[in-house]
Design an enzyme around this catalytic site. Structure first.
Site, mmCIF file in Angstrom:
data_model
loop_
_atom_site.group_PDB
_atom_site.id
_atom_site.type_symbol
_atom_site.label_atom_id
_atom_site.label_comp_id
_atom_site.label_asym_id
_atom_site.label_seq_id
_atom_site.Cartn_x
_atom_site.Cartn_y
_atom_site.Cartn_z
ATOM 1 N N GLU A 72 -12.533 2.451 -14.877
ATOM 2 C CA GLU A 72 -11.405 1.507 -14.930
ATOM 3 C C GLU A 72 -10.896 1.438 -16.363
ATOM 4 O O GLU A 72 -11.690 1.318 -17.299
ATOM 5 C CB GLU A 72 -11.845 0.122 -14.452
ATOM 6 C CG GLU A 72 -10.842 -0.994 -14.639
ATOM 7 C CD GLU A 72 -9.527 -0.734 -13.912
ATOM 8 O OE1 GLU A 72 -8.473 -0.827 -14.575
ATOM 9 O OE2 GLU A 72 -9.565 -0.427 -12.701
ATOM 10 N N ASP A 122 -1.663 3.332 -9.863
ATOM 11 C CA ASP A 122 -0.337 2.867 -10.266
ATOM 12 C C ASP A 122 0.690 3.939 -9.917
ATOM 13 O O ASP A 122 0.587 5.075 -10.384
ATOM 14 C CB ASP A 122 -0.324 2.595 -11.772
ATOM 15 C CG ASP A 122 0.920 1.842 -12.230
ATOM 16 O OD1 ASP A 122 1.978 1.987 -11.584
ATOM 17 O OD2 ASP A 122 0.830 1.118 -13.231
ATOM 18 N N LYS A 126 9.388 4.532 -12.022
ATOM 19 C CA LYS A 126 10.519 5.104 -12.746
ATOM 20 C C LYS A 126 10.318 6.602 -12.963
ATOM 21 O O LYS A 126 9.220 7.065 -13.262
ATOM 22 C CB LYS A 126 10.709 4.398 -14.086
ATOM 23 C CG LYS A 126 11.135 2.933 -13.949
ATOM 24 C CD LYS A 126 11.336 2.279 -15.305
ATOM 25 C CE LYS A 126 11.771 0.835 -15.150
ATOM 26 N NZ LYS A 126 11.973 0.159 -16.466
ATOM 27 N N ASP A 156 -0.224 2.004 -1.009
ATOM 28 C CA ASP A 156 0.669 1.219 -0.154
ATOM 29 C C ASP A 156 2.118 1.680 -0.311
ATOM 30 O O ASP A 156 3.020 1.074 0.267
ATOM 31 C CB ASP A 156 0.562 -0.271 -0.495
ATOM 32 C CG ASP A 156 1.196 -0.587 -1.837
ATOM 33 O OD1 ASP A 156 0.964 0.189 -2.782
ATOM 34 O OD2 ASP A 156 1.929 -1.587 -1.945
#
Length: 257
Positions: A72, A122, A126, A156
């Site tokens: 992480e 993530d 953009k 998702d």
């Protein structure tokens, strides 16, 4: 008045890659001995982007004969996972804080892992930021050199789902397990805090599982360039040289005295 002091808790499950010896391992391309760190020869799995451990901790709790490495980049979240592992007395979870693209490549031996989980990376929506995405063909090839069995990716976001599928094809290392490549329900899969939040909002979730079918040869120079690892490697080398210089200076000073 007597002030009471408490000793700061030493993270029990975090492998400190900033330790000078581990930094040396990174620069010398010497992976860590994870079997020694876990204290057993059980199979080792890996989760990338563990957050606060909402997937990793119950996995470790339910699978006492398997080990799990969690990576992480956010230290605050990972420290929460460390506390949860310690609270439940789970020694089969070990954690790394930092960039997975660097730490997995340098500190995990070839073919040391069984299964790999990438949960809700993530998506970097953009266009100019897409180069920052965790999943890309070169990263997948690197992961393929470290593992033996199944790669699971959960997201998702529909566009990111399709991106993963294309990257998988380009890497040429994995084959989809599901006939339709992804499913929206995967019974028994440990739910992350993000997954619960999105499902409560009625959002769709996509699970993809892939068998490793090819062991690639990884071009280190190409990997460094495509993953933008030049700067962190140069920084580590600079820190090492500074440490060597400091040690030499201390020896010279001692000899003079």
């Amino acid at each position: 008045m007597i002030l009471k002091t408490t000793e700061a808790r030493v993270p029990a499950n975090i492998v400190n890659w900033r330790n000078s010896e581990v930094k040396q391992n990174i620069l010398d391309n010497k992976a860590l001995d994870w079997r020694a760190l876990f204290g057993n020869t059980n199979p080792i799995d890996l989760e990338i982007g563990i957050g606060n451990g909402s997937f990793l901790v119950p996995f470790c709790s339910d699978n006492s004969t398997r080990n799990m490495i969690g990576v992480e980049i956010e230290g605050l979240y990972l420290k929460k996972a460390d506390k949860r592992l310690s609270k439940e007395n789970l020694g089969n979870g070990k954690l790394l804080i930092g960039d997975a693209k660097l730490l997995i490549w340098k500190l995990v031996p070839e073919l040391a892992l069984e299964n790999v989980y990438i949960n809700y990376p993530d998506p970097w929506f953009k266009k100019r930021h897409k180069k920052r995405r965790m999943v890309n063909p070169w990263f997948l090839q690197m992961i393929a050199t470290k593992m033996n069995s199944v790669l699971t990716v959960a997201t998702d976001d529909e566009e990111y789902r399709d991106w993963v599928v294309e990257c998988i094809k380009e890497s040429d290392c994995f084959a989809p397990i599901f006939d339709d490549i992804w499913v929206s329900h995967l019974p028994g899969y440990y739910q992350t805090k993000y997954e619960k939040k999105w499902k409560d909002l009625g959002k769709a979730v996509f699970y993809m599982k892939f068998n490793k079918v090819r062991h690639p040869g990884l071009d280190a120079n190409e990997y460094i360039e495509t993953q933008n690892l030049q700067f962190p490697l140069k920084k580590l080398e600079k820190e090492r040289m500074a440490t060597i210089g400091l040690k030499e200076a201390k020896v010279i000073t001692k000899e003079i005295v």
